[in-house]
Design a protein around this motif. Structure first.
Motif, PDB file in Angstrom:
ATOM      1  N   GLU A 111      -8.184   2.607  -4.238  1.00 27.79           N
ATOM      2  CA  GLU A 111      -8.730   3.275  -5.210  1.00 27.79           C
ATOM      3  C   GLU A 111     -10.304   3.504  -4.739  1.00 27.79           C
ATOM      4  OE1 GLU A 111      -6.387   4.025  -8.646  1.00 27.79           O
ATOM      5  OE2 GLU A 111      -5.670   2.566  -8.283  1.00 27.79           O
ATOM      6  N   SER A 171     -11.275   7.205   2.785  1.00 26.28           N
ATOM      7  CA  SER A 171     -10.446   8.227   3.770  1.00 26.28           C
ATOM      8  C   SER A 171      -8.854   6.780   3.448  1.00 26.28           C
ATOM      9  CB  SER A 171     -10.333   7.686   5.507  1.00 26.28           C
ATOM     10  OG  SER A 171     -10.043   6.672   5.748  1.00 26.28           O
ATOM     11  N   ASP A 214      -4.998   5.314   2.234  1.00 27.95           N
ATOM     12  CA  ASP A 214      -4.763   6.151   1.061  1.00 27.95           C
ATOM     13  C   ASP A 214      -4.306   4.847   0.502  1.00 27.95           C
ATOM     14  OD1 ASP A 214      -2.823   4.658   2.439  1.00 27.95           O
ATOM     15  OD2 ASP A 214      -1.730   7.040   2.949  1.00 27.95           O
ATOM     16  N   TYR A 215      -3.989   3.799   0.702  1.00 31.25           N
ATOM     17  CA  TYR A 215      -4.107   2.584  -0.562  1.00 31.25           C
ATOM     18  C   TYR A 215      -4.771   2.001  -1.437  1.00 31.25           C
ATOM     19  CZ  TYR A 215      -5.198  -0.018   3.869  1.00 31.25           C
ATOM     20  OH  TYR A 215      -6.270   0.244   4.388  1.00 31.25           O
ATOM     21  N   ASN A 270      -5.560   7.076  12.458  1.00 32.72           N
ATOM     22  CA  ASN A 270      -5.438   6.991  11.167  1.00 32.72           C
ATOM     23  C   ASN A 270      -5.555   5.866  10.920  1.00 32.72           C
ATOM     24  OD1 ASN A 270      -4.603   6.815   8.670  1.00 32.72           O
ATOM     25  ND2 ASN A 270      -2.331   8.266   9.087  1.00 32.72           N
ATOM     26  N   SER A 292      -5.400   4.581   8.133  1.00 34.77           N
ATOM     27  CA  SER A 292      -4.311   4.084   7.032  1.00 34.77           C
ATOM     28  C   SER A 292      -2.902   3.461   7.342  1.00 34.77           C
ATOM     29  CB  SER A 292      -4.281   5.445   5.674  1.00 34.77           C
ATOM     30  OG  SER A 292      -4.806   5.846   5.370  1.00 34.77           O
TER      31      SER A 292
END
Length: 276
Positions: A255, A250, A252-253, A193, A195
């Motif tokens: 944009e 991929s 999540d932090y 992962n 992230s």
């Protein structure tokens, strides 16, 4: 990823004592992305039966074996021979860059010297390669990454840690692991992962801040250019993605936004968590 340039000429120098014969197919495929490898040399004491696995590989790929006897126990004459030849090739002015295939930090100064001459240095070695050597190269590629046949599939699996009980050689830097033990224990180390990877998060935050405009958005191309200058071993394939843009999407932090500008459409990114 660095841009492909078919007009660039490279010399490929392999330290057989600290490289894997089974990785050569993947190494040559990777090298072809950067240009034409016009000189291929592999250094070792070929009277040593330990290097027997190289014979088929060298013949198959027309790699020139460079014989260097081990004159004294504990001294690596192979490194010296490779370094001397590298400098001779450098002064011919026939090359745009060098591939140095090794996990040995003894080549740190060589990589630095070649870069000082304005040539590109691409290192290829294992993840255990000392940071000093990796940083001395314009780009450093992990053999574990390029030898994985299905990186996208591997990224879905839990990451497997590198074994810690490998046998360490007697070199001063204590960074070279014996081939037999390493081949058995080193496995895919892609992050399951991305992230959750704190190092990646910090690197991207710095890159975005460096390339961002007044509105806080940074061009993806600018971010991609910044990262290798800070971490030469960064490669989106280490995380299971073939391109930086796919890795970014991929996370999540981060944009992602597509902006239409005068020169066309460009991808811009922004760090979500301003509190770090």
């Amino acid at each position: 990823m660095m841009n492909i340039n078919e007009n660039k000429r490279f010399a490929l120098l392999i330290d057989a004592d600290n490289a894997q014969a089974k990785a050569i197919d993947a190494i040559l495929t990777e090298a072809a992305r950067y240009g034409d490898v016009t000189s291929r040399r592999c250094y070792g004491d070929w009277t040593n039966t330990r290097l027997g696995s190289w014979k088929t590989v060298l013949n198959k790929h027309a790699i020139q074996p460079m014989q260097q006897f081990a004159y004294t126990s504990g001294k690596n004459a192979t490194d010296s021979a490779l370094i001397i030849d590298a400098m001779d090739l450098l002064y011919t002015s026939k090359f745009d860059g060098f591939f140095l295939v090794s996990s040995d930090s003894d080549f740190t100064k060589l990589a630095t010297r070649i870069r000082e001459a304005g040539l590109e240095v691409i290192g290829i070695g294992r993840r255990l390669t000392p940071e000093a050597f990796r940083a001395a190269c314009n780009k450093f590629i992990f053999t574990e990454t390029i030898m994985d046949e299905n990186p996208a599939d591997d990224a879905k699996k839990p990451a497997k840690p590198i074994a810690t009980n490998a046998t360490v050689s007697k070199k001063a830097d204590n960074a070279v692991v014996s081939t037999s033990q390493t081949d058995k224990n080193i496995q895919s180390t892609k992050i399951a992962n991305p992230s959750k990877d704190a190092i990646l998060k910090k690197l991207l935050k710095e890159a975005i801040e460096s390339a961002s405009e007044e509105d806080g958005w940074a061009n993806l191309g600018g971010v991609g250019s910044y990262i290798p200058r800070v971490d030469s071993s960064f490669d989106p394939r280490n995380y299971g993605f073939d391109k930086l843009g796919k890795l970014i999407r991929s996370l999540d932090y981060i944009e992602v936004q597509q902006k239409n500008i005068e020169s066309g459409s460009n991808i811009y990114i922004r760090y979500k968590d301003t509190n770090g």
